[in-house]
Design an enzyme around this catalytic site. Structure first.
Site, PDB file in Angstrom:
ATOM      1  CD  GLN A  15      -3.069  -0.773   2.112  1.00 51.84           C
ATOM      2  OE1 GLN A  15      -2.963  -1.615   3.230  1.00 51.84           O
ATOM      3  NE2 GLN A  15      -3.871   0.172   2.331  1.00 51.84           N
ATOM      4  CG  LEU A  61      -0.821  -5.931   0.338  1.00 45.85           C
ATOM      5  CD1 LEU A  61      -1.768  -6.809   0.978  1.00 45.85           C
ATOM      6  CD2 LEU A  61      -1.518  -4.668  -0.623  1.00 45.85           C
TER       7      LEU A  61
END
Length: 312
Positions: free
Chosen positions: A10, A91
């Protein structure tokens, strides 16, 4: 030649970020596969926006996963060699685990969609924030977080990402993050800005999300890594699937140790690090971490081909 691939998470998302790979059918096919699995048209979202939709955690997480996988598949379609080591920033670690064949693309998509949902549920939108602080050392950042937490009547602020020397991300309650920005500037930060992320990752506010992730991961079948993955929560490689599940749970609540991850590559004899996915966020960090490493960014088809020529 020993080289590593790193996968962004992200913060790397942007409208139109896949345009540089438009001439690869496998990229479109990957997005179609992912969109069918999740019943949402992510190709339209990534090309047309709006940016607010891209920045929602429940959308950003699967979007960055499928983007990284799509670029890696394009790499393979050109005959690109397999990396010696891989890692993913936060992530991005799920992308690395798919590439390493620890989990299937289908399972990873379902996991990161669930991950985004439980993270968003843990802290309602607008309650938590993250901010990047530039120009302060790690210990000063820790001091800022401690001072704000002690003065904030139950609100918390913690280091979330140790991204590179002089760049640390903080996370916590919104007002605590805003106070942290002010205090960091008072202590000499060159820059302190909020990030376009809708939940405060890698801090104790994610405890309830971590519990739900643990239950979900217990039902998932993982495989032994085919390519060594350096996990950014503990800067270790794990061959045991139970240990991998544990580190994915811990990852939600403790800082990303990216600086140490890149140092671990260098210590293992890695000479080149390529960012596999849209953007150059990790490449910029890696250059500041170790100037002796050759850093490459696979930002479009031309960069893919040039990097293959360098590494072959």
């Amino acid at each position: 030649m020993k080289f590593a691939f790193v996968f962004p998470g992200q913060g790397s998302q942007s409208v139109g970020m896949m345009k540089g790979y438009a001439d690869f059918p496998i990229v479109h096919e990957t997005f179609t596969e992912a969109s069918d699995i999740l019943s949402h048209d992510f190709w339209a979202m990534v090309n047309n926006g709006p940016a607010d939709s891209l920045n929602l955690t429940i959308n950003t997480q699967p979007l960055m996963l499928m983007s990284g996988i799509a670029v890696y598949r394009a790499w393979e379609s050109l005959g690109g060699p397999r990396p010696t080591f891989i890692a993913g920033h936060s992530l991005g670690e799920y992308t690395a685990l798919v590439i390493s064949e620890v989990m299937t693309f289908h399972d990873a998509l379902s996991m990161v969609r669930f991950r985004g949902e439980v993270m968003q549920q843990a802290v309602p939108e607008g309650t938590g924030k993250m901010a990047a602080i530039l120009g302060l050392d790690d210990d000063t950042i820790r001091t800022v977080c401690t001072e704000v937490t002690n003065d904030s009547s139950g609100e918390s602020l913690e280091p979330a990402n140790f991204n590179s020397p002089g760049q640390v991300v903080i996370a916590g309650h919104k007002n605590a993050v805003l106070r942290g920005i002010e205090l960091a500037k008072e202590k000499g930060a060159k820059l302190a800005v909020l990030l376009p992320i809708s939940v405060p990752s890698h801090c104790s506010l994610m405890a309830s999300a971590a519990e739900k992730m643990q239950c979900r991961l217990e039902m998932l079948m993982l495989r032994t890594p085919r390519i060594p993955v350096v996990h950014n929560a503990d800067v270790q490689q794990h061959m045991n699937t139970s240990a991998i599940k544990n580190i994915l749970v811990q990852q939600l609540c403790i800082p990303v140790r990216w600086t140490e991850t890149i140092h671990a590559f260098a210590a293992a004899g890695i000479t080149h690090v390529a960012e596999c996915g849209p953007g150059k966020v990790l490449t910029g960090l890696n250059i500041r971490i170790d100037k002796n490493l050759q850093n490459l960014a696979l930002t479009d088809g031309a960069a893919l081909r040039q990097t293959i020529n360098v590494l072959m």
